[in-house]
Design a protein around this motif. Sequence first.
Motif: not given
Length: 162
Positions: A46, A49-50, A53, A103-104, A106-108
């Motif tokens: 992870e 990507i994180m 961002v 962001v986390a 939405v993604l996870f």
Amino acid sequence: MPKTKFQEIIFTIIMVIVMVYALVVYNISLDKGGLTNEVFYIALGELVIMGIVGFILEMLIAGPLSKKLAFRLVTPGKDKPIFVILAVSAMTVCLMCPMMSFVATVLFKGVDSQLVSKWIQTSVMNFPMALCWQIFFAGPFVRWVFGHLFPEKDLELAAEAE
């Protein structure tokens, strides 16, 4: 502290890696019900990507804005350096934590009718960890690493060259 744009980018990369990895480990351990060796491995996946961002948000939004906000409270060159560092660090966490938590989320955790609730909960859970991690570990550690990569004498020469 960074004196050139290149040094600012290097400093930000190091800080983002240290902060994002720790917060990803923290969030995965919350989801799994505890910290295990496996969590450290999962967090590496992870981090890519994180981390990207986080770097973009820090360079474009949080970095410049956190300094503007902090410099309403403290004045570099006039106030003690530790107060300037703490003000900038605190403002950065205040800005980055909700953005990265969104962001986390939405993604996870997915986008559904509970998105705002999940985002608020994630932000509230992350904020104390992010602030303490930044003030007591990541900030001092990254400044120490940066100071060894760019000794003060080298920083002064770089500033004069620009």
